[in-house]
Design an enzyme around this catalytic site. Structure first.
Site, short mmCIF file in Angstrom:
data_model
loop_
_atom_site.label_atom_id
_atom_site.label_comp_id
_atom_site.label_asym_id
_atom_site.label_seq_id
_atom_site.Cartn_x
_atom_site.Cartn_y
_atom_site.Cartn_z
N CYS A 4 -21.16 42.57 26.65
CA CYS A 4 -20.49 43.32 25.58
C CYS A 4 -19.63 44.41 26.20
CB CYS A 4 -21.50 43.93 24.62
SG CYS A 4 -20.70 44.87 23.32
N GLY A 5 -18.31 44.28 26.06
CA GLY A 5 -17.40 45.24 26.67
C GLY A 5 -17.38 46.57 25.97
N HIS A 6 -17.38 46.57 24.63
CA HIS A 6 -17.31 47.85 23.93
C HIS A 6 -18.56 48.69 24.21
CE1 HIS A 6 -20.11 46.66 20.65
NE2 HIS A 6 -20.13 47.95 20.37
N ASP A 65 -16.54 42.28 14.91
CA ASP A 65 -16.36 43.36 15.87
C ASP A 65 -15.23 44.26 15.40
OD1 ASP A 65 -16.15 45.01 18.10
OD2 ASP A 65 -16.64 43.37 19.46
N GLY A 73 -14.55 43.63 24.18
CA GLY A 73 -14.29 43.65 25.62
C GLY A 73 -14.50 42.32 26.30
N SER A 74 -15.62 41.64 26.01
CA SER A 74 -15.84 40.33 26.61
C SER A 74 -14.88 39.31 26.03
CB SER A 74 -17.29 39.87 26.40
OG SER A 74 -17.63 39.89 25.03
#
Length: 340
Positions: free
Chosen positions: A88-90, A247, A252-253
């Site tokens: 998870c990027g965020h 989201d 991010g991913s």
């Protein structure tokens, strides 16, 4: 009575609930084993934090765990309304800010870089610091790649739909909404969400997804609908993941997966920075920082950067006399409830 302490943050409006106390130590020699332990033995705590009345359908969480990989200063699992993500990027962007500003990762000078162990692998996190505060967090992804080009899926109500499958720490279907005859910028959000949910359901039913490193990584996480902006222009992402969760950030991913897909298609060159916005208008900047070809497949690593903010802290009580202490979701019908 159980108690859980949390710190709440958000990245571009997407929530990040970090568990800071009360969660049991997880068992396992590596992070994927810890993820399996959380899912098998402590999932009631995920439900308590993610679902109503403490959470909501769009809640997202982080469970810090002890790192197991060399070079990792910290490690974490990710949770949502349905289960546990692999990347998870965020949340990574928020987690980096918290780890540095809380002193868990030591910073000196204008920035700090460290390894963060996640279920998909170790990512390199860099925090830019101004006057003692983290003003931007970035991460360099694990190897990302286009896993399937021009895949045809049979989608009920939509017919035969062509899309791409890409990996950015998690697997996503990616397609322009215009390929379905829908303008991403002008269509009702509810319609786009329904389309994303339909695509994900079809992909899960029809695709045999595998990952070379671990079976735990081999599942379709969601669908990303994109606009038709030129590759050198800012662009929008709408990511529908898990069980219809939306989201609020650009994902991010998902940005990582999209850049891997765009690079493989010759749409974006290494070093070219592009801005990606989500449904709140908040944006990430991202670029391909390196590429590698192995076993006939082009992979790349992607740098994604963004900003996070704090929203509060809480200590939750899970009382034995509360029948809803481990959270709930509303039924589709009253008839689905237990008999009175």
């Amino acid at each position: 009575m159980e108690r859980l302490s949390v710190l709440d943050m958000h990245t571009c409006g997407e929530p990040v609930r970090i568990v800071t106390g009360g969660y049991p130590a997880l068992v396992g020699d590596d992070i994927l084993a810890k993820r399996r332990d959380a899912r098998a033995h402590h999932d009631h705590l995920r439900r308590a934090l993610m679902l109503e009345p403490r959470g909501h359908a769009g809640m997202y969480g982080v469970i810090p765990v002890a790192p197991t990989q060399p070079g990792a200063a910290a490690a974490a699992l990710f949770t949502h309304n349905e289960g546990y993500s692999t990347m998870c990027g965020h949340a990574t962007i928020a987690l980096g800010k918290w780890l540095v500003e809380s002193g868990q990762v030591t910073a000196s000078g204008g920035n700090v870089s460290f390894g963060l162990e996640l279920p998909c692998g170790v990512v390199e996190v860099t925090c830019l610091i101004r006057e003692g505060q983290v003003v931007e967090t970035s991460f360099v992804s694990v190897s990302a790649f286009l896993a399937g080009r021009d895949i045809a899926l049979d989608v009920p109500g939509l017919g035969r739909v062509t899309c791409d499958l890409a990996y950015g720490g998690a697997y996503y279907l990616i397609l322009p909404s215009s390929s379905l005859g829908i303008d991403l910028l002008n269509a009702p959000l509810a319609q786009l969400i329904e389309l994303g949910t339909q695509m994900t359901a079809a992909g899960r039913a029809q695709l045999d997804i595998r990952h070379e490193e671990a079976p735990d990584l081999a599942f379709l996480y969601g669908t990303i609908l994109i606009d038709d902006a030129a590759p050198d222009q800012p662009t929008f992402n709408l990511c529908v993941f898990a069980e219809g969760q939306i989201d609020r950030s650009p994902t991010g991913s998902g940005v990582t997966a999209r850049l891997a897909r765009d690079h493989a298609r010759g749409l974006i060159a290494p070093g070219m920075t592009r801005r990606f916005a989500g449904p709140t208008g908040g944006a990430f900047s991202a670029s391909v920082v390196s590429t590698e070809e192995a076993d006939g497949r082009m992979t790349c690593r992607v740098r994604v950067a963004g900003q996070s903010s704090y929203t509060g802290t809480a200590e939750f009580q899970l009382r034995e006399d509360d029948p809803l202490r481990y959270g709930f979701t509303l039924p589709a019908r009253f008839a689905d409830l237990p008999a009175l």
